[in-house]
Enzyme design. Structure first.
Site, PDB file in Angstrom:
ATOM      1  N   LYS A 172       4.204  34.577 -34.486  1.00 41.36           N
ATOM      2  CA  LYS A 172       3.253  33.472 -34.381  1.00 41.36           C
ATOM      3  C   LYS A 172       2.168  33.877 -33.391  1.00 41.36           C
ATOM      4  O   LYS A 172       2.452  34.206 -32.240  1.00 41.36           O
ATOM      5  CB  LYS A 172       3.951  32.193 -33.922  1.00 41.36           C
ATOM      6  CG  LYS A 172       3.007  30.980 -33.955  1.00 41.36           C
ATOM      7  CD  LYS A 172       3.783  29.682 -33.972  1.00 41.36           C
ATOM      8  CE  LYS A 172       2.866  28.509 -34.291  1.00 41.36           C
ATOM      9  NZ  LYS A 172       3.590  27.250 -34.479  1.00 41.36           N
ATOM     10  N   ILE A 207       2.022  33.972 -43.385  1.00 42.84           N
ATOM     11  CA  ILE A 207       2.898  32.956 -43.970  1.00 42.84           C
ATOM     12  C   ILE A 207       2.228  31.596 -43.956  1.00 42.84           C
ATOM     13  O   ILE A 207       2.269  30.853 -44.925  1.00 42.84           O
ATOM     14  CB  ILE A 207       4.235  32.901 -43.207  1.00 42.84           C
ATOM     15  CG1 ILE A 207       4.946  34.255 -43.292  1.00 42.84           C
ATOM     16  CG2 ILE A 207       5.122  31.802 -43.748  1.00 42.84           C
ATOM     17  CD1 ILE A 207       6.169  34.357 -42.407  1.00 42.84           C
ATOM     18  N   ALA A 208       1.607  31.243 -42.835  1.00 46.03           N
ATOM     19  CA  ALA A 208       1.002  29.912 -42.700  1.00 46.03           C
ATOM     20  C   ALA A 208      -0.064  29.952 -41.625  1.00 46.03           C
ATOM     21  O   ALA A 208      -0.057  30.811 -40.739  1.00 46.03           O
ATOM     22  CB  ALA A 208       2.061  28.867 -42.354  1.00 46.03           C
ATOM     23  N   GLY A 222      -2.204  27.172 -38.979  1.00 45.64           N
ATOM     24  CA  GLY A 222      -2.301  25.823 -38.447  1.00 45.64           C
ATOM     25  C   GLY A 222      -3.490  25.668 -37.531  1.00 45.64           C
ATOM     26  O   GLY A 222      -4.340  26.549 -37.416  1.00 45.64           O
ATOM     27  N   GLY A 223      -3.527  24.528 -36.844  1.00 42.93           N
ATOM     28  CA  GLY A 223      -4.659  24.225 -35.985  1.00 42.93           C
ATOM     29  C   GLY A 223      -4.693  25.072 -34.730  1.00 42.93           C
ATOM     30  O   GLY A 223      -5.764  25.298 -34.164  1.00 42.93           O
ATOM     31  N   MET A 224      -3.528  25.522 -34.262  1.00 45.50           N
ATOM     32  CA  MET A 224      -3.488  26.270 -33.018  1.00 45.50           C
ATOM     33  C   MET A 224      -2.957  27.689 -33.176  1.00 45.50           C
ATOM     34  O   MET A 224      -3.128  28.509 -32.276  1.00 45.50           O
ATOM     35  CB  MET A 224      -2.618  25.525 -32.005  1.00 45.50           C
ATOM     36  CG  MET A 224      -3.269  24.276 -31.476  1.00 45.50           C
ATOM     37  SD  MET A 224      -2.140  23.261 -30.501  1.00 45.50           S
ATOM     38  CE  MET A 224      -1.082  22.606 -31.784  1.00 45.50           C
ATOM     39  N   ALA A 225      -2.324  28.000 -34.300  1.00 46.58           N
ATOM     40  CA  ALA A 225      -1.724  29.321 -34.462  1.00 46.58           C
ATOM     41  C   ALA A 225      -1.515  29.613 -35.938  1.00 46.58           C
ATOM     42  O   ALA A 225      -1.562  28.721 -36.785  1.00 46.58           O
ATOM     43  CB  ALA A 225      -0.393  29.399 -33.719  1.00 46.58           C
ATOM     44  N   ASP A 247       9.246  17.721 -30.484  1.00 45.83           N
ATOM     45  CA  ASP A 247       8.436  17.756 -31.706  1.00 45.83           C
ATOM     46  C   ASP A 247       9.332  17.906 -32.925  1.00 45.83           C
ATOM     47  O   ASP A 247       9.075  18.732 -33.807  1.00 45.83           O
ATOM     48  CB  ASP A 247       7.415  18.899 -31.638  1.00 45.83           C
ATOM     49  CG  ASP A 247       6.310  18.739 -32.682  1.00 45.83           C
ATOM     50  OD1 ASP A 247       6.106  17.600 -33.165  1.00 45.83           O
ATOM     51  OD2 ASP A 247       5.652  19.730 -33.023  1.00 45.83           O
TER      52      ASP A 247
END
Length: 674
Positions: free
Chosen positions: A64, A41-42, A44-47, A158
């Site tokens: 995730k 799906i996506a 990112g920088g960490m996962a 966050d």
């Protein structure tokens, strides 16, 4: 929703997102023998977030997965697991549900609810600036989710549009859900500051106290929601800068402006709501913010009601929400770094408020001097101005250096080495370093019971002088004894096993004459067996008493019928009677009848034939016809009279059939009368 969303954990998808993502080696992999990865799906920088199929429960979930290397650090992995467990306890319709957490061959993952739809960032891009009523309708479910979290002792830390998912239901109402509960806190604790003191991560919505102190409570979430409300109303963030440090600086030193300055016509009580939620920890006391999301939700609903009533202004509501003006906050003529920044058109940095330079005084003008300035002195004044500017620049550089050192280094103490120490030794070492200790516990397969597993901050990590370091002490290997579950309901037994992290096997259904239907008969392994989390305990559950259907035993051997029924656990009651039609020893009748369902120890009654009832035929020869007939009928026989040849009409019995024989009761006897 775009495919480059990299901060969501709840899994919000749109069909065109997957087609633009590159191939991924995780696709097709099955994590923990349960979650089959189908699409990404996506990233990112960490996962990365994947769509997956839960093979055990046959449902679609979002998974995730931490990028390789992120889970290698034991402290980070431990915090990730701890926060995932805390988030899993949070059950609310506006929170992305956390189902499971685990590790598979180095892949640390989190399984959660899959939300099909888009993020609030997409809504902002399409609709902002939006009407206040619309903005508050989007914020209400976010605050409801945060209120539940704050009641449970969780702080999100966050909140941003990317972490607010909006479902696109086809068979129900649209739902707003908040993602990254728990995980946001775990990531923030590790990555909010680097060893050089540079603030990284999302800063557009960060509370000032997180910048200054590196820690926060529920009011930090309230601040972020206030910033988010400003963006919904105006279409832009309240603070902007070329670098994260510049944005963080403005959060600390600048108020969030009233949204009506950007969008005229917004009611004053909406401006007051934004100001109340974003009260800073520097110029204004953050205690002026609502204490948590539940309080802010109440205020939002009051404002929403005023908007629904069409009020252009509500002085009483505005006064209730307005912040009190502190004298120390009134504008002064003091010259500080912010003035220098504005006058010289420089962008501010985080350290620029800590040591303002001294303004150089202008040279005095002597009254009555010559009308025209002496030509020879012009170069000296020019050189003097240059020197003053140079001195001012040097002072500014020194002030920035000292201020920066104090902001990012001078006021901090480095965390001493604590891992491997006992709880008492670690606490003593922290006290010697001028720090307080907060103790948490966790299970560990590698660290002996009573020793420190990790610290927060980690070794050499920065903590404010006199601050608190959380040490996690090992509880030893995590293992549990199988509880005694016999006699408990299936739901109770499953809950008891889930509480100690044991898997449920079965349930396997068995007949039981003593355990009620639906209750546990026994377990495998048996109660008291010590197991590690994740092991399976098989439950054997009662189906109730076993039903027994009896057959048709009439005209069949009674002895065989009795033996068969008793072997099946039934009791047999025998009674005997004569029967002319049923052979001796066979069953004449049964109760209950064939096809009836009974249970063990119930009784079946059988009537067994004694054969025909035989009677000795009386000898009535020589008797008169009347007395002979009476005697035979009294013995149970029927009588037929025939004339004896020669017949004289005397009325005496000259002969009969079967005199002295045994015949069945009711047989017919012929007598012959002369």
């Amino acid at each position: 929703m775009r495919a480059d969303r990299d901060t969501r954990s709840g899994g919000s998808t749109r069909p065109d997102a997957r087609r633009r993502l590159p191939a991924d080696p995780m696709i097709g992999r099955v994590l923990d023998a349960r979650y089959e990865i189908t699409d990404r799906i996506a990233r990112g920088g960490m996962a990365s977030v994947y769509e997956a199929h839960d093979l055990r429960l046959d449902r679609t979930v979002a998974v995730k997965v931490m990028h390789p290397g992120m889970g290698d650090d034991e402290a980070f992995a431990s915090r990730f697991v701890r926060e995932a467990r805390a988030a899993a306890k949070l059950s609310h319709p506006n929170v992305v549900a956390v189902y499971d957490q685990g590790e598979d061959d180095g892949a640390v993952f989190l399984a959660m609810e899959l939300v099909r739809g888009h993020t609030l960032r997409d809504t902002i891009a399409r609709e902002a600036p939006m009407r206040p009523a619309r903005a508050l309708s989007l914020l209400e479910p976010v605050l409801a989710a945060l209120a539940a979290a704050h009641r449970a002792g969780l702080v999100h830390r966050d909140i941003k549009p990317e972490n607010v998912l909006i479902s696109e239901e086809t068979d129900g109402p649209t739902r707003v859900k908040v993602a990254d509960f728990g995980l946001a806190r775990a990531v923030t604790a590790e990555t909010q500051h680097t060893s050089t003191g540079v603030l990284i991560g999302t800063v557009s919505y960060i509370a000032p106290e997180l910048v200054i102190e590196g820690r926060a409570d529920a009011r930090a979430d309230v601040y972020s929601v206030g910033v988010l409300l400003f963006e919904l109303l105006t279409g832009r963030k309240p603070h902007a800068g070329e670098t994260p440090i510049q944005v963080a600086y403005k959060h600390v030193h600048d108020d969030v402006p009233p949204p009506s300055h950007e969008v005229p016509g917004i009611p004053p009580y909406v401006d007051a709501l934004v100001a109340r939620a974003t009260a800073r920890a520097t110029a204004r006391d953050r205690d002026l913010r609502p204490a948590d999301a539940g309080v802010l939700l109440h205020q939002v609903r009051r404002v929403a009601n005023a908007l629904a009533a069409g009020l252009a202004d509500d002085p009483e509501l505005t006064a209730d929400l307005a912040l009190p003006v502190h004298p120390a906050e009134e504008e002064t003529e003091a010259y500080d770094v912010a003035d220098w920044v504005r006058e010289t058109d420089h962008e501010p940095t985080t350290a620029m408020r800590t040591a303002p330079p001294t303004r150089a005084a202008a040279p005095p003008v002597t009254p009555g001097g010559p009308a025209g300035p002496p030509v020879p002195r012009r170069p000296r004044r020019r050189r003097t101005g240059l020197v003053l500017r140079l001195v001012l620049a040097l002072v500014l550089v020194a002030a920035l250096a000292v201020g920066g050192w104090w902001l990012f280094e001078g006021r901090y103490t480095r965390t001493p080495a604590l891992v491997g120490l006992t709880k008492a030794a670690a606490t003593t070492r922290l006290h010697h370093a001028g720090l307080e200790a907060k103790v948490a516990t966790a299970y560990s397969d590698t660290v002996p019971k009573g020793q420190v597993i990790s610290s927060d901050p980690d070794r050499e990590g920065k903590v404010l002088d006199g601050g608190t370091v959380t040490i996690t002490v090992s509880r030893g290997v995590e293992e549990y004894a199988v509880p005694k579950l016999a006699g408990r309901s299936l739901d109770d037994a499953e809950q008891a096993l889930a509480t100690i992290k044991l898997e449920v096997g079965g349930p396997r259904k068995r007949w039981s004459e003593t355990v009620p239907e639906g209750s546990v008969i026994r377990t495998t392994p048996k109660a008291g067996t010590v197991l590690r989390p994740g092991h399976t305990v098989t439950l054997y559950v009662s189906k109730g008493r076993q039903p027994i259907t009896i057959g048709d035993w009439e005209h069949r051997d009674a002895a065989k019928a009795k033996a068969t029924l008793e072997k099946r656990g039934l009791k047999v009651d025998l009674d005997y009677d004569y029967d002319d039609d049923v052979a001796k020893g066979d069953v004449v009748s049964q109760s209950p009848g064939a096809g009836t369902t009974l249970h063990r120890r119930d009784t079946v009654s059988l009537i067994v034939s004694k054969g025909p009832h035989l009677v000795v035929v009386p000898d009535v020869r020589g008797s008169g016809q009347g007395s002979a007939t009476d005697e035979l009928e009294k013995a149970g026989f029927k009588v037929e009279v025939d004339h004896y040849t020669p017949y004289f009409g005397l009325g005496f019995v000259m002969g009969q059939d079967h005199a002295g024989d045994k015949l069945p009761f009711g047989s017919t006897i012929h007598i012959y009368v002369s």
